[in-house]
Design an enzyme around this catalytic site. Sequence first.
Site: not given
Length: 123
Positions: A75, A117
Site C-alpha cells: 500500500h 493508508e
Amino acid sequence: MQFKFLHNNINVFDLGKSLEFYKKALSLNEVRRYNQEDGDFILVYLGDGVTPHQLELTWLRDREEPYDLGENEVHIAFGVDDFEAAHRLHTEMGCICFENKAMGIYFIEDPDGYWVEIIPNKK
C-alpha cells in the site's frame, strides 16, 4: 553511494478514472506524462506539491480486464493535516475500505483495488 526515492508505480486499467480518483481523494496533480510513440502505454506521474516523491500510473493499451491484485498487501501511505476532513471526504466518496480506530488510521481503495493508508500528521 546514496540512493533516494523517486517514485512508486502502479498499473491502472482506466487512466481517466484513476486520475480523477487521485485528484479528488488525495489532491495529487499530474506533473509529467510520457506517451509511447506507438500508443502501447502511457505513464503519468502525480505529485503532492509538497514532497519530491511521485506516484507513477502506468496504463497499457492492450490490457483487456482489470488487474487481479490477489493477496497484494502493498500500500501507499499519506499523512494529512486535517484527518477529520479527509475522513469526511473519503466517506462521501465511498472509498474507505478499512478502519483501525484503535491506531487512528484508515485505508481507502482506488478504482483498481489498491489500498492507500491515511495517517494523521503528528503534531
